[in-house]
Design a protein around this motif. Structure first.
Motif, mmCIF file in Angstrom:
data_model
loop_
_atom_site.group_PDB
_atom_site.id
_atom_site.type_symbol
_atom_site.label_atom_id
_atom_site.label_comp_id
_atom_site.label_asym_id
_atom_site.label_seq_id
_atom_site.Cartn_x
_atom_site.Cartn_y
_atom_site.Cartn_z
ATOM 1 N N ASP A 1 0.832 -1.203 0.000
ATOM 2 C CA ASP A 1 0.000 0.000 0.000
ATOM 3 C C ASP A 1 0.868 1.256 0.000
ATOM 4 O O ASP A 1 0.549 2.253 -0.644
ATOM 5 C CB ASP A 1 -0.921 -0.001 1.224
ATOM 6 N N PHE A 2 1.983 1.199 0.719
ATOM 7 C CA PHE A 2 2.916 2.325 0.757
ATOM 8 C C PHE A 2 3.494 2.596 -0.628
ATOM 9 O O PHE A 2 3.523 3.733 -1.105
ATOM 10 C CB PHE A 2 4.035 2.020 1.757
ATOM 11 N N LEU A 3 3.937 1.543 -1.312
ATOM 12 C CA LEU A 3 4.553 1.712 -2.628
ATOM 13 C C LEU A 3 3.536 2.131 -3.684
ATOM 14 O O LEU A 3 3.867 2.848 -4.630
ATOM 15 C CB LEU A 3 5.242 0.410 -3.043
ATOM 16 N N ASN A 4 2.280 1.679 -3.524
ATOM 17 C CA ASN A 4 1.232 2.023 -4.494
ATOM 18 C C ASN A 4 0.545 3.343 -4.186
ATOM 19 O O ASN A 4 -0.256 3.835 -4.987
ATOM 20 C CB ASN A 4 0.171 0.921 -4.545
ATOM 21 N N GLY A 5 0.818 3.913 -3.011
ATOM 22 C CA GLY A 5 0.178 5.160 -2.622
ATOM 23 C C GLY A 5 -1.275 5.003 -2.236
ATOM 24 O O GLY A 5 -2.060 5.950 -2.320
ATOM 25 N N ASN A 6 -1.660 3.784 -1.805
ATOM 26 C CA ASN A 6 -3.053 3.527 -1.433
ATOM 27 C C ASN A 6 -3.263 3.747 0.062
ATOM 28 O O ASN A 6 -2.452 3.322 0.880
ATOM 29 C CB ASN A 6 -3.441 2.078 -1.763
ATOM 30 N N ALA A 7 -4.362 4.406 0.398
ATOM 31 C CA ALA A 7 -4.768 4.515 1.798
ATOM 32 C C ALA A 7 -5.706 3.352 2.088
ATOM 33 O O ALA A 7 -6.696 3.160 1.395
ATOM 34 C CB ALA A 7 -5.466 5.846 2.048
ATOM 35 N N ASP A 8 -5.385 2.573 3.084
ATOM 36 C CA ASP A 8 -6.164 1.367 3.325
ATOM 37 C C ASP A 8 -6.007 0.944 4.778
ATOM 38 O O ASP A 8 -5.260 1.551 5.548
ATOM 39 C CB ASP A 8 -5.686 0.246 2.396
ATOM 40 N N GLN A 9 -6.719 -0.107 5.133
ATOM 41 C CA GLN A 9 -6.549 -0.738 6.428
ATOM 42 C C GLN A 9 -6.231 -2.209 6.202
ATOM 43 O O GLN A 9 -6.762 -2.828 5.282
ATOM 44 C CB GLN A 9 -7.813 -0.607 7.284
ATOM 45 N N ILE A 10 -5.348 -2.746 7.009
ATOM 46 C CA ILE A 10 -5.040 -4.165 6.916
ATOM 47 C C ILE A 10 -5.529 -4.851 8.182
ATOM 48 O O ILE A 10 -5.421 -4.310 9.282
ATOM 49 C CB ILE A 10 -3.527 -4.420 6.722
ATOM 50 N N THR A 11 -6.107 -6.017 7.997
ATOM 51 C CA THR A 11 -6.565 -6.818 9.130
ATOM 52 C C THR A 11 -5.580 -7.958 9.329
ATOM 53 O O THR A 11 -5.152 -8.601 8.368
ATOM 54 C CB THR A 11 -7.973 -7.371 8.879
ATOM 55 N N VAL A 12 -5.226 -8.190 10.577
ATOM 56 C CA VAL A 12 -4.122 -9.096 10.884
ATOM 57 C C VAL A 12 -4.506 -10.015 12.044
ATOM 58 O O VAL A 12 -5.170 -9.593 12.996
ATOM 59 C CB VAL A 12 -2.850 -8.299 11.263
#
Length: 232
Positions: A82-93
């Motif tokens: 997401d950092f490299l693609n410039g996407n704002a998101d949430q990850i579930t872990v």
């Protein structure tokens, strides 16, 4: 001298002054084993270096099932794509074990990255390994339940070597199956002599994916140690 907290493979690959600065600007947190949590990632969020333990990031599949994206160990970075693609998101872990995370803001990480080419080198190697695994996993995702399970077992043994310890629910998360299907597949593997019961949830792993289906295998087949699967 490296910061004592930077003992994972990612931080260990960096120059001492960079890893120490990264440790100073990071926010350290802990999560207990079997805990589910959500983290914000992307341009205005954070990257999370896994400094200790094992996690399974997961997403919802098209059929509504939760499916693990990967099984990550210390030295992995959560939110990297997401950092490299410039996407704002949430990850579930899902935390398989007790874990420790180092959260670094994307802005600070980018500044460090511009000063230290070794960070980019480590990221490229990390993404290369993930791409290889994702490419092969895609083929077995379309196969039957036994192929999916054998692929996952081969990959887990490649990561953790001689012995792996998983619950039925964790294998269900990694394969995208439900718990009942996992139990049926394990029973089928016993009947086909792919795993041999030792009692108390312990199995010897006899045949690998390439031996059973002629496909690729990540683990080393020819060695003296017994490969042991422990199910709870």
């Amino acid at each position: 001298m490296k910061c004592i907290n930077c003992i994972n493979t990612f931080c260990a690959s960096l120059p001492s002054e960079i890893s120490e600065e990264m440790c100073r600007v990071a926010v350290h947190s802990k999560h207990n084993a079997k805990e589910f949590f959500v983290k914000s990632v992307g341009p205005n969020g954070y990257l999370y270096i896994l400094s200790l333990g094992t996690v399974i990031p997961y997403r919802l599949a098209s059929n509504g099932n939760e499916i693990g994206v990967d099984c990550l160990h210390a030295g992995s970075i959560l939110g990297l794509c997401d950092f490299l693609n410039g996407n704002a998101d949430q990850i579930t872990v899902y935390a398989k074990t007790n874990i420790e995370l180092c959260a670094i803001s994307v802005i600070k990480f980018d500044r460090l990255r511009s000063r230290c080419p070794a960070i980019n080198d480590s990221i490229i190697k990390m993404l290369g390994v993930r791409l290889k695994h994702s490419y092969i996993k895609l083929g077995y995702t379309l196969g039957d339940s036994i192929e999916k399970m054998l692929y996952q077992l081969d990959e887990l043994f490649e990561q953790q070597d001689v012995s792996i310890n998983f619950t039925h629910d964790e294998l269900a998360l990694l394969t995208g199956m439900n718990r009942v299907t996992v139990s049926r597949v394990i029973e089928s593997l016993k009947q086909r002599n792919i795993i041999k019961p030792l009692g108390r949830g312990r199995f010897v792993y006899i045949n690998s994916l390439d031996q059973e289906f002629g496909g690729p295998s990540f683990k080393k087949i020819n060695r003296k140690e017994s490969l042991t699967l422990v199910l709870k």
